[in-house]
Scaffold this motif. Structure first.
Motif, mmCIF file in Angstrom:
data_model
loop_
_atom_site.group_PDB
_atom_site.id
_atom_site.type_symbol
_atom_site.label_atom_id
_atom_site.label_comp_id
_atom_site.label_asym_id
_atom_site.label_seq_id
_atom_site.Cartn_x
_atom_site.Cartn_y
_atom_site.Cartn_z
ATOM 1 N N ARG A 3 -9.732 -7.892 -5.450
ATOM 2 C CA ARG A 3 -9.185 -6.535 -5.439
ATOM 3 C C ARG A 3 -8.797 -6.117 -4.032
ATOM 4 O O ARG A 3 -7.791 -5.468 -3.827
ATOM 5 N N ILE A 4 -9.641 -6.464 -3.061
ATOM 6 C CA ILE A 4 -9.337 -6.109 -1.679
ATOM 7 C C ILE A 4 -8.215 -6.999 -1.157
ATOM 8 O O ILE A 4 -7.292 -6.532 -0.509
ATOM 9 N N LYS A 6 -5.736 -8.533 -2.616
ATOM 10 C CA LYS A 6 -4.370 -8.388 -3.135
ATOM 11 C C LYS A 6 -3.704 -7.090 -2.708
ATOM 12 O O LYS A 6 -2.491 -6.964 -2.826
ATOM 13 N N SER A 7 -4.451 -6.116 -2.193
ATOM 14 C CA SER A 7 -3.810 -4.876 -1.752
ATOM 15 C C SER A 7 -3.170 -5.099 -0.386
ATOM 16 O O SER A 7 -3.790 -5.664 0.514
ATOM 17 N N SER A 10 -0.583 -1.677 5.196
ATOM 18 C CA SER A 10 0.612 -1.023 5.716
ATOM 19 C C SER A 10 0.561 -1.002 7.238
ATOM 20 O O SER A 10 -0.491 -0.817 7.838
ATOM 21 N N THR A 49 4.680 -3.862 5.534
ATOM 22 C CA THR A 49 3.405 -4.247 4.924
ATOM 23 C C THR A 49 3.128 -5.729 5.148
ATOM 24 O O THR A 49 4.044 -6.522 5.359
ATOM 25 N N THR A 51 1.061 -8.889 3.196
ATOM 26 C CA THR A 51 0.367 -9.309 1.977
ATOM 27 C C THR A 51 -0.312 -10.645 2.243
ATOM 28 O O THR A 51 0.176 -11.457 3.023
ATOM 29 N N ARG A 69 -8.011 -10.057 4.686
ATOM 30 C CA ARG A 69 -7.275 -8.797 4.552
ATOM 31 C C ARG A 69 -8.013 -7.668 5.274
ATOM 32 O O ARG A 69 -7.410 -6.874 5.977
ATOM 33 N N SER A 73 -6.696 -5.566 8.471
ATOM 34 C CA SER A 73 -6.607 -4.114 8.281
ATOM 35 C C SER A 73 -7.368 -3.384 9.391
ATOM 36 O O SER A 73 -6.885 -2.386 9.935
#
Length: 183
Positions: A3-4, A6-7, A10, A49, A51, A69, A73
């Motif tokens: 879940r983390i 794949k987001s 930005s 972004t 990915t 990720r 981030s």
């Protein structure tokens, strides 16, 4: 998919991200950080972004997907906004003083503790009358900031009987009753 992982992350204005193979370099107004991604994780920059994709569904690779990720981030947030940790020095006679990159603390030992803070971390100490001394650490590198804050806290961890010691602002210290409470 994680879940983390794949987001997408930005990219705010004023932040540059460069990819050189698996090496990610993030540069912004507060500083510059580099990170080497795991070989099983790939990153792609599209528009504003980033990915992240993984090579397989092995449990270790899935764990690294979300980790990569989160690290990137935190790098983006660090170079654009920065991070801050506030420590309170609680105890009678306990003092903290910052001069440049040197933090001097008197926390109940036979000698004052002098600790050199890395250049990437800004340190300030202030003492207001009637309040415990406060040490503020600021940096663009979240990992280094957490490491330095934990090292400063380790000089005198909060103890459960009187609550004396160095603690993070807002940290809950579980208090215990003393010997007299047993009667």
């Amino acid at each position: 998919m994680s879940r983390i992982g794949k987001s997408p992350v930005s990219i705010p204005s004023g932040v540059e991200i460069k990819m050189d193979g698996q090496l990610v370099t993030v540069k912004g107004p507060k500083g510059e950080i580099t990170h080497l991604l795991d070989p099983e994780i790939t990153a792609q920059i599209e528009n504003d972004t980033i990915t992240f994709n993984r090579a397989s569904d092995a449990p270790a690779t899935r764990a690294k997907h979300g980790l990569s990720r989160s690290l990137v981030s935190n790098m983006v947030q660090g170079v654009s906004e920065g991070f801050k940790k506030v420590l309170e020095v609680i105890g009678v006679g306990f003092r903290a003083e910052a001069q440049g990159q040197m933090l001097t603390m008197s926390v109940g030992h036979s000698h004052p503790i002098v600790f050199e803070i890395p250049q990437e971390v800004k340190v300030s100490a202030e003492t207001a009358k009637g309040k415990p001394p406060v040490v503020t650490l600021e940096s663009f590198d979240k990992q280094l900031l957490g490491h330095v804050a934990a090292k400063v806290r380790s000089f005198r961890k909060p103890e459960p009987y009187k609550g004396k010691g160095i603690r993070f602002q807002g940290e809950y210290v579980r208090r215990k009753a003393g010997k007299a409470a047993g009667k």
